[in-house]
Each structure stands twice: as structure tokens, then as C-alpha cells.
Design an enzyme around this catalytic site. Sequence first.
Site, PDB file in Angstrom:
ATOM      1  N   ALA A   9      39.291  82.688  90.415  1.00 34.17           N
ATOM      2  CA  ALA A   9      38.572  82.698  89.142  1.00 34.17           C
ATOM      3  C   ALA A   9      37.875  84.055  89.037  1.00 34.17           C
ATOM      4  O   ALA A   9      37.614  84.708  90.051  1.00 34.17           O
ATOM      5  CB  ALA A   9      37.559  81.566  89.111  1.00 34.17           C
TER       6      ALA A   9
ATOM      7  N   GLY B 104      40.888  79.929  92.825  1.00 35.33           N
ATOM      8  CA  GLY B 104      41.618  79.357  91.692  1.00 35.33           C
ATOM      9  C   GLY B 104      43.113  79.640  91.760  1.00 35.33           C
ATOM     10  O   GLY B 104      43.918  78.916  91.152  1.00 35.33           O
TER      11      GLY B 104
ATOM     12  N   GLU C 193      44.442  77.021  93.919  1.00 35.07           N
ATOM     13  CA  GLU C 193      44.307  75.764  93.158  1.00 35.07           C
ATOM     14  C   GLU C 193      45.380  75.640  92.066  1.00 35.07           C
ATOM     15  O   GLU C 193      45.884  74.548  91.825  1.00 35.07           O
ATOM     16  CB  GLU C 193      42.895  75.672  92.561  1.00 35.07           C
ATOM     17  CG  GLU C 193      41.862  75.435  93.658  1.00 35.07           C
ATOM     18  CD  GLU C 193      40.432  75.559  93.157  1.00 35.07           C
ATOM     19  OE1 GLU C 193      40.086  76.642  92.636  1.00 35.07           O
ATOM     20  OE2 GLU C 193      39.682  74.586  93.263  1.00 35.07           O
TER      21      GLU C 193
ATOM     22  N   GLU D 250      35.735  80.360  98.313  1.00 34.65           N
ATOM     23  CA  GLU D 250      34.540  80.169  97.471  1.00 34.65           C
ATOM     24  C   GLU D 250      33.240  80.133  98.260  1.00 34.65           C
ATOM     25  O   GLU D 250      32.203  80.612  97.794  1.00 34.65           O
ATOM     26  CB  GLU D 250      34.663  78.878  96.642  1.00 34.65           C
ATOM     27  CG  GLU D 250      35.678  78.940  95.507  1.00 34.65           C
ATOM     28  CD  GLU D 250      37.098  78.587  95.929  1.00 34.65           C
ATOM     29  OE1 GLU D 250      37.360  78.482  97.153  1.00 34.65           O
ATOM     30  OE2 GLU D 250      37.948  78.404  95.044  1.00 34.65           O
TER      31      GLU D 250
END
Length: 260
Positions: A66, A111, A114, A134
Site C-alpha cells: 500500500a 498489499g 495480499e 507492515e
Amino acid sequence: MAFKNLLTKVEKNIGWVIINRPDKLNALNRETVNEMIEAFRAYLFDTKVKAVILTGSGEKAFIAGADIGELAGLDLDTGKDYVLNGQELTKLIENFPKPVIAAVNGFALGGGTEMALSCHVRIASENAKMGQPEVKLGLIPGFGGTQRLSRLVGKGQAMELILTGKIIGAREALEIGLVNRVVPLDDLHANCEALAEEMAANGPLALKLGIEAVNSGFDIPMDEALLLEAELFGKCCATEDSKEGTKAFLEKRKPDFQGK
Ligand code: COA
């Protein structure tokens, strides 16, 4: 379809979604997530598209996570809202009624891992690097990583990745079952295309119902899951495609599936 942060194309019945923010290693800002939702929704209704390949532009990154610039400004409410938006995309991909293959071409972090996890199959190039870093930012995965990673590779391996934030190479990702196979970077697209074509040659309704059976049965008791499988099998039997597929076998010819 024209997007600011994506490249898309349809070739040989395959719809491509290529994240295109090379200067940010294809990191996902909110705008990119929303464009991906739009691109996948368009492929949902495009009858020419029989399978989708998700990848990143360039040779260095699939998706480097992200966008940390955006993460920096989040609070209690906006943080929750931010990840719910990302989760909407991962659910769309996971339950997409056509096969979705992640072509993991380099960094797939946070992300990125993910998004790959939400695809039905993951093929990695030898230079792929995956992980959930993260915690190094004081955060946890929020686009489904805490749930899909443990379901795919087991709780112990997922805990190790999520709690260390360590980044692993393609071979280790293969060893723990995070990716289906590893290929040289130069062969990645051809490999993913061949797999997508192999899947796309099958009955479209069988693909859709097969994805539904695996996904919907995964988190419910076995007896309920088997009943669901029986119901979906029955649905397959009521399709023209199943009549065509079985008839073609008996007549020793290739089936001509119409998706009906
Ligand atoms: N969000 C925003 N920008 C990112 C990014 C992310 N997740 N990942 C990389 N970038 C940007 C960098 O800030 C840099 O931008 P700049 O040139 O404007 O400074 C550019 O992409 C290139 O990255 P850089 O760090 O210089 O490349 P590198 O080869 O030295 O390192 C990584 C590559 C992937 C190891 C490193 O970029 C990194 O650790 N990224 C963050 C990964 C992460 O924590 N992702 C999870 C977020 S939840």
C-alpha cells in the site's frame, strides 16, 4: 479502458491488469485500488475475457505494498475505511467467476502479497520477493493478509511472516506454499498465459462454480461444504456445457463450450 495507474489489454481471451506506477514500485494508492475495482468489474461483464492475469509493470515490482504516503495520514476511522476499500478489491478478485492468476514479477510486499493471495493461483519470477512487512511500520496487514495468508500457508508460517515482517525470496515462497511455481522472469508472462489459456479452454460455468465451491466451502463444516459441493455439481449437470463436454468426450472430439 483508460486508467491513470493501470495498463489493461485483452489478448487471446485473457484480460490483463497491469499496475503501472513504476516510480513508486507499483505501490497501491487509493486511486489505484479503485481503478483495479473498475477494471475487474469491466472484465466481469466482458464475454471475451475468460481469465485474468494481474501483474506489475517493469521488472522490479509486482506491487511494493500500500502507498506508505497515504498510510501515514490515517487514524482510527480513516484507517478502517481505507482497508475496507482494499478488502472490497481482494474479495472481488477472490470470488471472481473467471480464473485470476497473479504473475508476481518482483517485490510483492504488504498489499502486494495480499493482492497475490486473493488471486486463485500465484506464479512467481525468480526475482520475486514477498512478505508482510507492515509491523516494521507499526501496522498489521489490512487487505486480508492476516486471514488469507494463514489459510494458505498455515498459521505458524503466517505468524512468522507477519510478526517478523521479513521478506522472503521466490524459492522460500514456493517451499511454504505461498506460490504455485517459480519461473525465470523472462518466462513469467508466457507461463501465466499458458496456464490462463489451459483454464480458459474449460467450461466457463464449471470454472465459475468450481471457484465458488472451493471458496464457499473453505470455512464451513465439512458436511455443509460437501452438501454445497453436491448442490453446485447439480447446477453444473443442468448446464448445456456439461452436456456438450460429456458428449464431446464420448464422440472423441474437442468440446465447444458456450457458457450456457
Ligand atoms: N509506498 C509508497 N512509495 C513506495 C513504496 C510504498 N509501499 N515502496 C516503494 N516506494 C517508492 C519509494 O519511496 C521510492 O520513491 P522516491 O523515488 O520518490 O523516493 C520509489 O518507490 C523507489 O523505491 P526505493 O525504496 O528507492 O527502491 P529500493 O530498490 O531501494 O527498495 C523496497 C525497494 C521495496 C525494498 C523499498 O522500496 C521498500 O521497502 N518499500 C516499502 C515496502 C513496504 O513496507 N510495503 C508495505 C507497505 S504496507
